[in-house]
Design a protein around this motif. Structure first.
Motif, mmCIF file in Angstrom:
data_model
loop_
_atom_site.group_PDB
_atom_site.id
_atom_site.type_symbol
_atom_site.label_atom_id
_atom_site.label_comp_id
_atom_site.label_asym_id
_atom_site.label_seq_id
_atom_site.Cartn_x
_atom_site.Cartn_y
_atom_site.Cartn_z
ATOM 1 N N SER A 81 -2.417 -11.070 -2.947
ATOM 2 C CA SER A 81 -3.360 -9.982 -3.192
ATOM 3 C C SER A 81 -3.690 -9.959 -4.687
ATOM 4 C CB SER A 81 -2.688 -8.671 -2.759
ATOM 5 O OG SER A 81 -3.276 -7.578 -3.412
ATOM 6 N N THR A 84 -3.387 -6.849 -7.101
ATOM 7 C CA THR A 84 -2.056 -6.340 -7.443
ATOM 8 C C THR A 84 -1.605 -6.872 -8.803
ATOM 9 O OG1 THR A 84 -1.564 -6.341 -5.094
ATOM 10 C CG2 THR A 84 0.287 -6.038 -6.559
ATOM 11 N N GLU A 102 -6.070 -13.629 -1.624
ATOM 12 C CA GLU A 102 -6.746 -12.505 -0.948
ATOM 13 C C GLU A 102 -7.486 -11.748 -2.037
ATOM 14 O OE1 GLU A 102 -7.533 -8.516 -0.015
ATOM 15 O OE2 GLU A 102 -5.735 -8.910 -1.198
ATOM 16 N N VAL A 104 -10.898 -9.101 -3.380
ATOM 17 C CA VAL A 104 -11.700 -7.954 -2.952
ATOM 18 C C VAL A 104 -12.955 -7.752 -3.808
ATOM 19 C CG1 VAL A 104 -9.827 -6.712 -1.812
ATOM 20 C CG2 VAL A 104 -10.177 -6.375 -4.245
ATOM 21 N N ASN A 125 -11.887 -9.770 1.209
ATOM 22 C CA ASN A 125 -11.825 -8.426 1.770
ATOM 23 C C ASN A 125 -12.680 -7.462 0.968
ATOM 24 O OD1 ASN A 125 -9.952 -8.526 3.972
ATOM 25 N ND2 ASN A 125 -8.291 -8.815 2.518
ATOM 26 N N ARG A 171 -12.153 -6.057 9.589
ATOM 27 C CA ARG A 171 -11.034 -5.191 9.234
ATOM 28 C C ARG A 171 -11.034 -4.025 10.208
ATOM 29 N NH1 ARG A 171 -9.026 -2.990 3.399
ATOM 30 N NH2 ARG A 171 -7.649 -1.335 4.154
ATOM 31 N N HIS A 213 -8.103 -8.267 11.166
ATOM 32 C CA HIS A 213 -7.407 -7.847 9.947
ATOM 33 C C HIS A 213 -7.177 -6.354 9.945
ATOM 34 C CE1 HIS A 213 -7.897 -6.706 5.453
ATOM 35 N NE2 HIS A 213 -6.672 -7.151 5.599
ATOM 36 N N GLY A 217 -2.215 0.803 4.710
ATOM 37 C CA GLY A 217 -1.956 1.725 3.604
ATOM 38 C C GLY A 217 -1.095 1.005 2.600
ATOM 39 N N GLY A 255 -1.246 -5.773 3.563
ATOM 40 C CA GLY A 255 -0.053 -5.568 2.721
ATOM 41 C C GLY A 255 0.515 -4.191 2.979
ATOM 42 N N GLU A 304 -0.657 -10.124 3.475
ATOM 43 C CA GLU A 304 -1.298 -9.991 2.157
ATOM 44 C C GLU A 304 -0.452 -9.091 1.265
ATOM 45 O OE1 GLU A 304 -4.891 -8.052 3.292
ATOM 46 O OE2 GLU A 304 -5.870 -9.888 3.977
ATOM 47 N N THR A 305 0.837 -9.175 1.420
ATOM 48 C CA THR A 305 1.678 -8.232 0.686
ATOM 49 C C THR A 305 1.562 -8.455 -0.826
ATOM 50 O OG1 THR A 305 3.928 -7.382 0.434
ATOM 51 C CG2 THR A 305 3.728 -9.661 1.078
ATOM 52 N N GLY A 306 1.422 -7.349 -1.559
ATOM 53 C CA GLY A 306 1.232 -7.424 -3.008
ATOM 54 C C GLY A 306 2.406 -6.799 -3.734
ATOM 55 N N ARG A 307 2.383 -5.472 -3.752
ATOM 56 C CA ARG A 307 3.390 -4.673 -4.459
ATOM 57 C C ARG A 307 4.831 -5.173 -4.262
ATOM 58 N NH1 ARG A 307 2.615 0.553 -5.723
ATOM 59 N NH2 ARG A 307 0.788 0.739 -4.394
HETATM 60 C C1 PLP Z 1 -4.419 -3.907 -2.091
HETATM 61 C C2 PLP Z 1 -4.472 -4.702 -0.852
HETATM 62 C C3 PLP Z 1 -3.357 -5.457 -0.437
HETATM 63 C C4 PLP Z 1 -2.015 -5.409 -1.130
HETATM 64 O O1 PLP Z 1 -1.426 -4.170 -0.907
HETATM 65 P P1 PLP Z 1 0.081 -3.817 -1.327
HETATM 66 O O2 PLP Z 1 0.234 -2.399 -0.928
HETATM 67 O O3 PLP Z 1 0.183 -4.022 -2.801
HETATM 68 O O4 PLP Z 1 0.979 -4.739 -0.570
HETATM 69 C C5 PLP Z 1 -3.512 -6.245 0.687
HETATM 70 N N1 PLP Z 1 -4.682 -6.278 1.379
HETATM 71 C C6 PLP Z 1 -5.747 -5.539 1.025
HETATM 72 C C7 PLP Z 1 -6.987 -5.610 1.813
HETATM 73 C C8 PLP Z 1 -5.677 -4.731 -0.105
HETATM 74 O O5 PLP Z 1 -6.749 -3.985 -0.446
#
Ligand code: PLP
Length: 448
Positions: A81, A84, A102, A104, A125, A171, A213, A217, A255, A304-307
């Motif tokens: 992501s 992030t 990923e 945006v 996305n 989505r 997709h 949250g 994510g 798509e895990t970020g945090r």
């Molecule tokens: C921000 C985002 C993520 C990552 O989210 P986290 O909460 O950081 O894991 C993944 N996919 C999409 C579409 C996002 O907007």
């Protein structure tokens, strides 16, 4: 002889050796080094404040996450992501581990291409894709995750001028038991809008429906919610197969996994309460495996895990500017990094550690940033030993979102370094200077 520092006496209940109601001691640990680099060496070399990213921690975390999923499901793909943390060095560590991108926005899309990501490994996305962005993504064979009907119609129209067949997913937003629902992105499941969008895509005959997709949250502490979401996406996939005899290639669960940070107001520390990757993986893969998805053509599971992947890998070193007593006697400490560079201090109680042993007392302290703004509070109350002007502190788990959402305000943004797996440090982003800012300004001639 150096003048002794006066430490105001405080009366504290003696709790030596006694744990509190959470079973935790009161001793405040110190952090003297980061990945084998002494804090003082780092600040001498690079200045303060200083963001420090650990390559080893990124790789370790990624592999923990990957293992949680690949041991439970046959086909898994991670996509980093970008929003992030889109420092090129960070993205490249993820890509070197096999992560797709990923993105945006058009800006993030171009960044992924410049980082060497194959267009076929980019997921696009978000609600903001211009016609030029869409055209580029179609030509490169990227996966376009459609957010709304206007975008769907734009893409259908583009097939008149672009020869490549667009690869699309939608989505989907839905009720997963997490409130408030994130229903502003994508098409709703319960009211039939998602099904309607899928029918339009299939009946247009002009688009290739590749996936489904959702991103339910962020900092979701209930793994069950992902199970609900995965079941709903599986249902849509099964219905598309039934009606159109078309099998989708992937289910993308987005994510939102929680990191080990502690939310403000949380009763217990995040590292004791947040679900593990195994918990999330169990919930998602149970739902997919127990669904009626065709076992011969199981869709790839994309994450798509970020945090949760980057938070732990980022620390920030800061320096004490001053100590002072507030009017009511409370102790406060002012450090050289504020909320404009540590956005996450608005929702986390970040762990902050001294970097050297000081007196044995600790006292409730408010930690302020350097801004001339009342809201600049990094920690409103933390038990802290009395550290002095010019001492350093380390603020933990700041790897997610701070280095993308930070803004220049009053002070300049500092350097970011990466410590590689051998312990060598590298500048991966220079600090700003006055010149960085004035370079973009223009003064009308009548004012010169
Ligand atoms: C921000 C985002 C993520 C990552 O989210 P986290 O909460 O950081 O894991 C993944 N996919 C999409 C579409 C996002 O907007």
């Amino acid at each position: 002889m150096e003048k002794l520092k006066y430490e105001r006496p405080v009366i504290n209940k003696i709790n030596a050796g006694v744990t509190d109601k959470f079973g935790m001691g009161h001793k405040i640990p110190i952090i003297q080094e980061l990945e084998g680099n002494k804090i003082s060496d780092l600040t001498n070399k690079y200045g303060s404040p200083l963001f420090v990213i650990s390559e080893k921690k990124i790789r370790d975390k990624y592999n923990t996450a990957k293992q949680a999923f690949t041991t439970r499901y046959p086909k898994v793909q991670f996509a980093w992501s970008y929003k992030t943390n889109y420092l090129n060095a960070v993205c490249k560590v993820f890509h070197s581990e096999g992560s797709w991108a990923e993105v945006v926005s058009g800006f993030e899309y171009d960044k992924a291409i410049e980082n060497g990501v194959d267009g076929k490994n980019i997921i696009f996305n978000g609600p903001d894709k211009s016609i030029a962005d869409l055209t580029k993504a179609i030509k490169n064979g990227s996966y376009i995750h459609i957010d709304h009907f206007d975008e769907l119609f734009d893409i259908i129209k583009l097939t008149e001028t672009v020869s490549e067949k667009p690869k699309v997913a939608i989505r989907v937003n839905m009720d997963t038991g997490i409130y408030p629902k994130w229903d502003r992105f994508g098409f709703n499941y319960e009211n039939g809008e998602a099904w309607n969008a899928l029918n339009r895509i299939m009946l247009s005959g002009k688009l290739e429906l590749v996936g489904l997709h959702t991103h339910i949250g962020t900092y979701i502490m209930a793994p069950e919610a992902y199970g609900v979401a995965a079941s709903k996406l599986a249902d849509l996939a099964i219905n598309v197969d039934k009606k159109f005899n078309h099998k989708i290639k992937y289910i993308d669960m987005g994510g939102g996994f929680a990191s080990d940070n502690t939310l403000k107001g949380a009763y217990l520390p995040g590292k004791d309460t947040c679900p593990s990757f195994d918990d999330y993986a169990d919930s998602i893969t149970n739902a997919l495996i127990n669904s009626n998805l065709d076992t011969q053509n199981l869709p790839t599971l994309i994450l798509e895990t970020g945090r949760a992947l980057i938070d732990d890998a980022g620390d920030v070193i800061a320096t004490v500017l001053a100590n002072k007593r507030l009017a009511d006697g409370r102790r406060s400490t002012i450090i050289d990094i504020g909320v404009n560079m540590l956005f996450t201090s608005f929702w986390y109680d970040h762990e902050i550690y001294p970097t050297k042993q000081t007196g044995s007392h600790s006292e409730d302290t408010t930690i302020f940033g350097p801004l001339c703004m009342n809201i600049d509070v990094v920690r409103s109350a933390i038990k802290f030993p009395l550290i002095q002007k010019n001492d350093n502190v380390v603020i933990k788990r700041v790897g997610a979102y701070n280095m993308t959402q930070w803004m220049q305000f009053i002070t300049m943004r500092p350097k970011i370094i990466l410590i590689d797996t051998k312990g060598e440090s590298h500048i991966i982003r220079e600090n700003e200077t006055g010149q960085t800012l004035t370079a973009m300004e223009k003064t009308p001639t009548h004012l010169t």
